[in-house]
Scaffold this active site. Structure first.
Site, PDB file in Angstrom:
ATOM      1  N   SER A 176       0.812  -1.215   0.000  1.00 17.04           N
ATOM      2  CA  SER A 176       0.000   0.000   0.000  1.00 17.04           C
ATOM      3  C   SER A 176       0.849   1.270   0.000  1.00 17.04           C
ATOM      4  O   SER A 176       0.394   2.316  -0.475  1.00 17.04           O
ATOM      5  CB  SER A 176      -0.940   0.000   1.217  1.00 17.04           C
ATOM      6  OG  SER A 176      -0.207  -0.194   2.416  1.00 17.04           O
ATOM      7  N   ASP A 421      -3.049   6.332  12.239  1.00 16.48           N
ATOM      8  CA  ASP A 421      -2.237   5.585  11.276  1.00 16.48           C
ATOM      9  C   ASP A 421      -0.942   6.361  11.037  1.00 16.48           C
ATOM     10  O   ASP A 421      -0.954   7.444  10.452  1.00 16.48           O
ATOM     11  CB  ASP A 421      -3.014   5.420   9.964  1.00 16.48           C
ATOM     12  CG  ASP A 421      -2.234   4.664   8.888  1.00 16.48           C
ATOM     13  OD1 ASP A 421      -1.018   4.469   9.051  1.00 16.48           O
ATOM     14  OD2 ASP A 421      -2.859   4.289   7.868  1.00 16.48           O
ATOM     15  N   HIS A 424       1.062   5.126   6.726  1.00 10.35           N
ATOM     16  CA  HIS A 424       0.772   5.687   5.408  1.00 10.35           C
ATOM     17  C   HIS A 424       0.926   7.209   5.420  1.00 10.35           C
ATOM     18  O   HIS A 424       0.888   7.839   6.477  1.00 10.35           O
ATOM     19  CB  HIS A 424      -0.632   5.274   4.968  1.00 10.35           C
ATOM     20  CG  HIS A 424      -0.797   3.788   4.860  1.00 10.35           C
ATOM     21  ND1 HIS A 424      -1.302   3.015   5.890  1.00 10.35           N
ATOM     22  CD2 HIS A 424      -0.497   2.933   3.849  1.00 10.35           C
ATOM     23  CE1 HIS A 424      -1.311   1.743   5.517  1.00 10.35           C
ATOM     24  NE2 HIS A 424      -0.824   1.668   4.288  1.00 10.35           N
TER      25      HIS A 424
END
Length: 442
Positions: A176, A421, A424
């Site tokens: 990702s 998070d 990312h």
């Protein structure tokens, strides 16, 4: 008897011996007087020099005081030695991939920088990475540039990049984070493509996504393979980390999609770092049993399988190969002195300490990566993004993202311990700098 007349004594006339003594005494006195006079003169000269210096110093001090009070200096010529001019910094040389270090640098803030795109103007940014669209209130993180110490890192020129890609395929392969780099690359290029019907197209799927620019016959692709080697979670992404099993000696199911690409950009790291030992098998997934390996051991086996595929299937005369180094995570706020903080939550400024290294990049894994790449026959360029990402605690998606396919709600944002998070990155943001490095090497 005749008597001689008596001699007259002449007044003031001394015997010769006396005269000689007197003359000698006078000469000695003259010498002593001359030496004393010379000594007095030297002392006077020394005093005069000191007085000159004191006068000059007082003049300088008065001048400084006047200047500090924003008044013009007195019209006096200062009797001081001229100050040595500081030489201007050496001009930075144009970027050269073999001579320039991309790890030696610093982040500089430039609010005047014009953003080539935003998560509103580029329609391809995933909701997971659209921090501004998801309500992030600050935007300073968008205006930092990575400057190299000795070289000029060129800006990403989308038109020049499209010319380099004319009639070619570039494919990003990985997890990702690599998906985020691909989206950044697409948005950077897309900023120079007109919004006319048929000028461009986008096809998205779970495994392979393709953005094309018709005028240039250019294809910009992403292939999902978080471990590069095959695993039972390649398509079943929701499978928990503890249930993943890797086929560490198998890659062809993925590799067949990579052939005939002109530029390949690989990444694989974060999926190996779950904290679990890696369940690894050889041969068929149907075989009973697996072996649990330390992450770095399994990583070496997987990367060697990937390296063997590249050496066997890539022609260096027609295909360029890149490998992205570790993208740093920020899970421990204590690393950068934020005691009581919650990972990267509410961080709005980079870590400015030169050469900062936290706990978000595993050095042993980096050593494995460098060792495997260094043993390959095919030239592979390692794009070292680790140091520049170490500083960017401010640029993660934090709570302005989605989880489980759902946008983090305002209520959930009040529980940052659970929903933050720090893996990312916001797009636009740090991945744009990765693509500047890629552009510079192309």
């Amino acid at each position: 008897m005749v008597q001689l007349p008596a001699m007259k004594r002449v007044k003031g006339r001394a015997p010769l011996s006396v005269v000689v003594a007197i003359i000698g005494g006078l000469a000695l006195a003259g010498i002593i007087f001359t030496e004393d006079l010379r000594g007095l003169t030297e002392v006077k000269e020394k005093v005069t020099d000191k007085e000159k210096k004191r006068t000059s110093l007082r003049t300088v001090m008065r001048t400084s005081a006047l200047l500090s009070a924003d008044q013009p200096p007195p019209p006096a010529v200062l009797s001081v030695e001229p100050a040595t001019a500081t030489p201007p910094p050496a001009p930075k040389m144009a970027f050269n991939a073999t001579r320039c270090s991309v790890t030696d640098g610093y982040w500089a803030y430039d609010r005047s920088k014009k953003l080539p795109y935003t998560d509103q103007t580029c329609p391809y940014v995933d909701r997971q990475d659209s921090c501004q669209r998801n309500g992030r209130p600050d935007s300073d993180y968008l205006y930092w540039d990575w400057h190299l110490d000795d070289c000029l890192l060129p800006r990403f020129d989308p038109v020049s990049m499209l010319e380099k890609l004319r009639g070619k395929r570039i494919m990003f392969v990985g997890d990702s984070l690599q998906l985020g780099q691909w989206l950044s690359f697409v948005c950077l290029v897309n900023s120079a493509v007109p919004d006319t019907p048929g000028a461009k197209s986008m096809e998205r799927s779970r495994t392979l996504s393709v953005y094309t620019v018709k005028e240039y016959n250019a294809s910009i692709e992403f292939y999902w393979a978080p471990f590069l080697v095959e695993s039972n979670s390649d398509r079943n992404i929701a499978l928990g980390a503890g249930g993943r099993v890797l086929h560490v000696d198998a890659i062809e199911e993925h590799g067949k999609h990579w052939r005939r690409a002109d530029i390949l950009v690989f990444d694989s790291y974060v999926w190996w770092m779950t904290g679990y030992r890696i369940k690894s098998v050889w041969g068929s997934f149907g075989d009973d049993g697996y072996e649990e390996l330390d992450a770095w051991v399994a990583y070496r086996l997987g990367l060697k399988t990937w390296a063997n595929w590249v050496d066997s299937n890539v022609d260096p005369a027609t295909t360029r190969v890149f490998f992205m180094s570790i993208s740093t995570t920020h899970m421990r706020s204590e690393d950068w002195g934020r005691e009581g903080g919650i990972r990267c939550y509410n961080e709005t400024w980079p870590i400015t300490q030169r050469g900062y290294r936290g706990s978000g990049s595993d050095r042993r894994m980096m050593e494995v990566m460098s060792d495997v790449l260094g043993r390959m026959r095919t030239p592979v360029t390692l794009l070292n993004i680790t140091q520049l990402t170490e500083h960017r605690v401010d640029a993660h998606v934090s709570v302005y993202t989605e989880t489980g396919g759902l946008l983090v709600t305002d209520e959930e944002k009040t529980d940052p311990q659970r929903y933050t998070d720090c893996i990312h990155w916001c797009i636009p943001g740090v991945p744009d700098t990765w693509n500047r490095l890629l552009y510079a090497h192309l």
